[in-house]
Design an enzyme around this catalytic site. Sequence first.
Site, PDB file in Angstrom:
ATOM      1  N   GLY A  41      54.484  47.438  26.090  1.00 51.46           N
ATOM      2  CA  GLY A  41      53.761  46.687  26.781  1.00 51.46           C
ATOM      3  C   GLY A  41      54.494  46.764  28.148  1.00 51.46           C
ATOM      4  N   ASP A  64      58.947  49.406  14.318  1.00 45.30           N
ATOM      5  CA  ASP A  64      57.750  49.712  15.451  1.00 45.30           C
ATOM      6  C   ASP A  64      58.479  50.542  16.329  1.00 45.30           C
ATOM      7  OD1 ASP A  64      59.805  47.836  16.417  1.00 45.30           O
ATOM      8  OD2 ASP A  64      58.120  46.260  16.956  1.00 45.30           O
TER       9      ASP A  64
END
Length: 475
Positions: A397, A228
């Site tokens: 995030g 990721d």
Amino acid sequence: MSRRFAAVDLGASSGRVMLADLSEGLSLTEAHRFPNGPVRVAGRLYWDILGLYREILTGLRAAGPVSSIGVDSWAVDYALLDASGAMLGNPVHYRDDRTAGVAERVAASVGAESLYDVSGLQVLPFNTVYQLLAEPRLGEAATMLLIPDLIGYWLTGEAGAEVTNASTTGLLDVRTRAWALPLVKQLGLPEGILPPLRQPGDLLGGLRRDVAGEIGWSAPVRAVGSHDTASAVVAVPAAAPVSGPAFAYVSCGTWSLAGVELPGPVLTPESRAANFTNEAGIDGTVRYLRNVMGLWLLQECLRAWPGSGLGELLKAAAGERPFAAVVNPDEPVFLPPGDMPARIAAECRRTGQRPPASPAAYVRCVLESLALGHREAVRQAMELSGREVEVVHLVGGGSRNELLCQFTADACGLPVVAGPAEATTLGNVLVQARAAGLVSDLEEMRALVAASQPLRRYEPSGARAGWDEAASRVF
């Protein structure tokens, strides 16, 4: 030709299936989001991989027909398959304690210098190589598949290992980007379990007939930057190519991965001593970085305070006294799940500081400590690589956390560009889009992100003396 792509993005605390449309610019729609947490059974910590796969199919069904599908996830964890392709057991969570002492034994037998010279990898107790050496069923295995490769196998029936994620195992030669078979043999691991390597953009295959029947449509599955962080770095909205003026990045979620993008690895003794890692990026780049514990500390604090709202705590934390207490976020005591406030308090006492007195004070402590961790990683990345950094791109995030972004700018003494929050998804779909001929190179991908996604710039404010003093307590 359709300009819609599906990204399956599995993070350490949540997963999502996102739909990207490149018809006009680049837009994202959330098809399905779901929690992801460990399951403890008989003292062992596992991932609920079958539950995750069920949620992925739900998300793909909701996304509808697309040009292709890409899968990324967290690194290092894997499943073992037998000769028939059946999974031998649920993947063990990297926060499980089964690898205690393994890294030290490997260093004693192989040599830390030799291991680093081959893999260029940061020593973390949960690296795949250490997990495999602690694996009781290794002798039964025909194949090892990392998590995104496992999902790809279930979707298509084709087994392989995408290189950006394979580079986190400790078993890939960082120079050649091939499996380090002499090292594998030296470690006593079975080389036959290592599947063929794939590159980002490679075609895995079409959906299995039963999978297509279950979701109601079919499409090819492509390899992406399946670690990721590799996908997130693709979507850093930097103007310069890898060889130009440097930027630092912080991919901030459950973990913060902070470093610089380089054209080749740094394998010096100083780099090894600083515990920096050289992970494969797309197009031959190297993600030269160090793991910082990340928002895991905050997530575990919130779990210890049922009913507490993060928004209110962040507002209150902004008014708390600066630098009242800080910790080194990378202390091993913070790695397992559990009562994080108690462990932070104990670490404060160990370093001669008064523990925080309220949840808001704990939040302030965590965010200042993470900013210090970002600063230390960026500073060392510059020194060890010889790269000057002009700006820090904070993606993921954590880019939504305004206080953390400002603290990172203040601590580093550099502007911070925050966003995109969904950097991993964007990097995933951009690699798919390039395979479809819609974008050309890394520079064009990043320009598209910069032009289409909301970004916010934070300038450093105030004197750095307070940050220097706070850092001196824990680093």
